[in-house]
Design an enzyme around this catalytic site. Structure first.
Site, short mmCIF file in Angstrom:
data_model
loop_
_atom_site.label_atom_id
_atom_site.label_comp_id
_atom_site.label_asym_id
_atom_site.label_seq_id
_atom_site.Cartn_x
_atom_site.Cartn_y
_atom_site.Cartn_z
N ASP A 72 0.80 -1.23 0.00
CA ASP A 72 0.00 0.00 0.00
C ASP A 72 0.83 1.27 0.00
O ASP A 72 0.29 2.36 -0.23
CB ASP A 72 -0.98 0.00 1.17
N ASP A 447 3.90 1.66 13.26
CA ASP A 447 3.20 0.37 13.39
C ASP A 447 4.00 -0.70 14.14
O ASP A 447 3.40 -1.52 14.84
CB ASP A 447 2.80 -0.21 12.03
#
Length: 752
Positions: A72, A447
């Site tokens: 992504d 993350d």
């Protein structure tokens, strides 16, 4: 990897000037590049192994061992079966938007041809990439329809498909602007006027998107038959054409019209398996179903693995069918948090299902950080799932953190999954530092927290823990006691559990939480900065003082046992500690527009003369907690400072009292300091910046007067860069924190 054309590189794109869909972009002219001197560098990833969301995986149906992966924000990858590693395919791209891959299509006729639909978001450039050599080189066509490779709905697809009866013919299902087609292998595109759904139009609200046309599937057994899925609320869920797109019909019956079509796969028995959900994901899905359509007679059957009111919350997205046995189908769940996301397998066309999670194990030795602070679970955001068409025992699924594979998919008994990540570095690096002692590199990731990197070729054993924070926003070391480090960070939730602050006594190998006194409630109800990761932390040169930018900045000299308020310093201004003099700290008072300094170890700050600087520095304000500090302190010299002032570089050698402009030849986006060249008093300067019209990576060894380019057209990584830094112990070493392609290190090529 290169881009076909002059220099084989996609340069800066004049997107605003592109109105027609026919404009083909091959490469930027090399003339501007040749005007600037350069020095050769060797580049490599600092290994983590996976780490980010890869929404789709596509196996070639023609060539064993050939597979493609789309991410992504980190571009596309190709599996190199001979060398058993993934190869990044877009490192030569200089347009950051093209690192968000909306869809991949492997040509069903020619195994060397592959296409990418590339575009990060609705307001950013979008293009179709075409390669005839498995992604080694590309031809690129700018397109007038928007994409969303890093938006909600990025797990849908595949939206791009190649006609097996005429492989120069492609269809693309867009998010906002209906169905598009090409008859010349992607070089030119036109809307399919006959298709009944024209799309909902470009979103008008920031971060808003549409699901649009979620997949395009050709029927190889029937020329002219095409299926298109719909993930918008209006219209039917599935459309079919039997005449190559000249006419279309909505397929009646089947799934609840309130559900949105996500993915589909057609078996050689003519059965189309479709996953559907009440949202486009990857978050927010609460209900989903799996249906099969018999394309011979138009009959639907509901084959959802778990049905009824007792079914866990969540949906279904990934879907695949065995090329050898069309009754062997598999689907993945998405957003099923309780008990866990999983993969389901059926050997009888969906009549009976087996949940694979209970008999699966995960061997994460290749990427041990995946254990986080416990044991790696089956995964989340399982948007992509595929069975190898040449090896039915080989299957893979993608998650929000990695790609897993197994060789046991067609066998009974325990099923072992391992990260399939060698070569994949799909992470956003927020910050990094190279200390004067200990490990050469300590990082802060989005993350996955970040790492101490002891061996750049080996995935680190663990992320930063105690506290466990998904994002690390700042990290700092004590210049004269470099094993003392501090960091701040946040989780994805609005409020950080326990604390957002930590310190280390062993160079980032282990951490202890730091707790500041509770702040006074905000009148508007907003949380305190230390509860959200907005409170940056800095450590003094001798490692004895920690300064935290809470509402009223505070300092501790006893490892967080007690705290005192700092006077004269506004909050959230990104304080920089002198690396040699423990008495000195520096910051830009954004509101007052001048430099402030502490001469008493951080207890108080006062304005300094700042002679030579512009009179007003209020425009220097940075509200983003992830932005680098504007002032850098030279590691080997007290009072030697460097300042990025809106792209202009300034330096001071007297603790900020006076400054002079340097680097007039370059406009700086990001810069860092490293060990000086032999015989040079100045540190080496490294920068991402623009010189003579070329945005690239540069190095200066004479304090910013002259700059040499250190990257080349094959190493650009979308120019999505969070931070650049040198190494204070190794001349020539540079570290690059990319926003999607992981952590990059560069060294002068041998002989340079």
């Amino acid at each position: 990897m290169g881009i076909a054309g002059a220099g084989r590189v996609l340069g800066a794109l004049a997107v605003a000037a592109v109105a027609p869909a026919m404009m083909v972009i091959a490469a930027a002219p090399v003339a501007a590049q040749e005007q600037s001197s350069s020095t050769a560098y060797d580049w490599a990833n600092v290994r983590v192994g996976g780490g980010g969301f890869a929404p789709g995986i596509v196996f070639s149906t023609l060539e064993p061992g050939l597979a493609y992966l789309r991410t992504d924000m980190g571009g596309a990858y190709r599996w190199d079966a001979q060398n058993r590693r993934w190869v990044p395919l877009q490192d030569g791209v200089s347009e950051g938007s093209f690192m968000g891959i909306e869809s991949i299509a492997a040509d069903p006729v020619d195994p060397g041809t592959v296409y990418l639909a590339a575009g990060m978001g609705a307001r950013l450039p979008a293009a179709i990439f075409r390669s005839t050599d498995r992604g080694d080189h590309w031809q690129v066509t700018l397109v007038p329809f928007a994409m969303g490779g890093n938006e909600d709905g990025r797990g849908l697809g595949e939206r791009l498909a190649v006609d097996p009866s005429d492989n120069r013919r492609l269809f693309f299902g867009s998010r906002h602007q209906g169905l598009w087609s090409s008859t010349d292998a992607g070089a030119h595109w036109q809307p399919v006027e006959a298709f009944p759904l024209k799309g909902l139009g470009l979103p008008t609200v920031r971060r808003q998107t549409h699901g649009g046309l979620s997949f395009v599937v050709f029927d190889p057994a029937r020329k002219g038959r095409i299926f298109v899925g719909n993930a918008d609320p209006e219209g039917a869920r599935l459309y079919r054409s039997d005449d190559g797109g000249a006419t279309w019909m909505a397929l009646p019956g089947g799934p609840d019209a309130r559900l949105l079509a996500a993915k589909a796969v057609l078996g050689r028995d003519g059965m189309l398996t479709v996953t559907l959900n009440d949202g486009i994901g990857p978050n927010g899905i609460t209900r989903g179903e799996v249906w099969r359509l018999d394309t011979a007679n138009g009959r639907w059957s509901d084959v959802t693995p778990l049905k009824g009111a007792d079914a866990p919350e969540g949906g279904y997205m990934g879907v695949s069918v065995s090329a050898r046995d069309p009754k062997m189908i598999t689907v993945s769940t998405v957003d099923r948090r309780r008990p866990v996301d999983t993969v389901w397998l059926s050997r009888d066309g969906g009549r009976q299902w087996e949940e694979l999670w209970p008999r699966s194990t995960r061997d994460v030795a290749e990427s041990p950080f995946l254990d986080f602070d416990g044991k790696a679970n089956f995964g989340h955001w399982i948007a992509g799932l595929a069975i190898d068409p040449f090896q039915p025992g080989h299957a893979a699924y993608v998650t929000g953190a990695t790609v897993y594979e197994t060789q046991d998919f067609d066998k009974p008994g325990p099923m072992r999954w391992r990260p399939w990540t060698r070569g994949i570095e799909q992470t956003a690096v927020i910050t990094l530092t190279s200390p004067t002692g200990g490990a050469h590199l300590v990082s802060g990731f989005g993350d996955i927290g970040g790492f101490r990197h002891d061996d750049f070729a080996v995935s680190p054993p663990r992320i930063h823990l105690e506290p466990f924070l998904t994002n690390t926003n700042t990290v700092d070391y004590a210049g004269r006691a470099p094993l003392v480090m501090v960091r701040s960070g946040n989780t994805h939730a609005r409020t950080v559990p326990d604390t957002s602050l930590a310190w280390s006594a062993d160079g980032g190998g282990s951490w202890s939480g730091l707790h500041v006194p509770a702040c006074a409630p905000h009148a508007d109800g907003s949380p305190c900065p230390e509860a959200t990761g907005d409170a940056a932390i800095t450590v003094s040169a001798d490692g004895t003082a920690f300064l935290v930018e809470t509402d009223t900045p505070q300092i501790s000299r006893d490892r967080g046992a007690t705290w005192r308020r700092v006077s004269g310093l506004p909050s959230r201004v990104r304080v920089t500690a002198d690396k040699q003099d423990p008495r000195r700290f520096y910051a830009v008072d954004f509101a007052a527009g001048h430099i402030v300094r502490s001469d008493d170890g951080g207890a108080s700050f006062r304005p300094v003369a700042g002679r030579g600087l512009p009179a007003d520095l209020t425009l220097l304000r940075s509200a983003n907690r992830e932005d680098p500090a504007p002032i850098l302190a030279q590691p080997d010299r007290a009072g030697a400072l460097w300042l990025d002032l809106g792209g202009a570089l300034w330096r001071s050698s007297d603790f900020g009292e006076s400054w002079r402009r340097t680097g007039q030849a370059i406009r700086v986006d990001r810069f860092g300091l490293g060990k000086g060249a032999p015989g040079r008093a100045d540190p080496a300067l490294y920068a991402l910046g623009t010189k003579e019209g070329l945005r690239a990576f540069w190095r200066s060894v004479d304090g910013g007067t002259q700059w040499m380019r250190i990257n080349d057209d094959r190493h650009q990584w979308g120019l999505r860069i969070r931070m650049v830094s040198g190494d204070p112990r190794l001349f020539g070493r540079v570290y690059v924190a990319t926003d999607g392609r992981g952590l990059i290190t560069g060294d002068p090529a041998k002989g340079e």
